[in-house]
Scaffold this motif. Structure first.
Motif: not given
Length: 152
Positions: A35-39, A24-31
């Motif tokens: 501005g919230a961050r989530f994976s 799998a690939i884990r992606r760290r994202r930001q809205c």
């Protein structure tokens, strides 16, 4: 990817890295809005697998459900989360490569039992008690006795 906090439709990928031994690939994202961050996790899916329950109903294979049931069986046992992840990933790969799009729930249960038997005998017995629907203490006792005889 929709933000789980504010439901804004766009997010920006800040970091990507392999996860689950490269499965799998884990992606760290930001809205982009709040501005919230989530994976998020991206997995390869070879084919859509449908599980045929014992009563004849059908439902899509749910990796999270399988992972939860294995984790419950292994709760408070010396089984690392990585071992559970490897077991679930292995079962998922086997299901996707079997060639059948519909697989009986009993087949999945047997795969879990085989995997848990290798990891931890107590987790194996716990899972079996639910999977085989033990109704009385003597059912549990007989099964546990057969497991201890195999280990000797």
């Amino acid at each position: 990817m929709r933000c789980p906090f504010c439901s804004h439709p766009d997010s920006q990928v800040k970091d990507s890295r392999p996860a689950e031994d490269g499965a799998a690939i884990r992606r760290r994202r930001q809205c982009e809005s709040c501005g919230a961050r989530f994976s998020t996790f991206e997995r390869t899916q070879l084919r859509e697998v449908t599980i045929v329950k014992n009563d004849g109903t059908r439902q899509s294979f749910d990796r999270a459900k399988l992972e939860r049931s294995v984790a419950i069986a292994a709760r408070k046992r010396p089984v690392a989360p990585e071992q559970i992840e490897q077991l679930v990933s292995g079962i998922q790969r086997q299901l996707e490569t079997l060639g059948d799009s519909e697989i009986p729930a009993s087949r999945v249960g047997e795969m879990v039992m085989d995997g848990l038997q290798q990891l931890d005998s107590v987790a194996y017995i716990r899972f079996a008690s639910v999977y085989k629907n033990f109704r009385e203490a003597k059912d549990f006792e007989a099964f546990a006795g057969s497991v201890s005889e195999q280990g000797e």
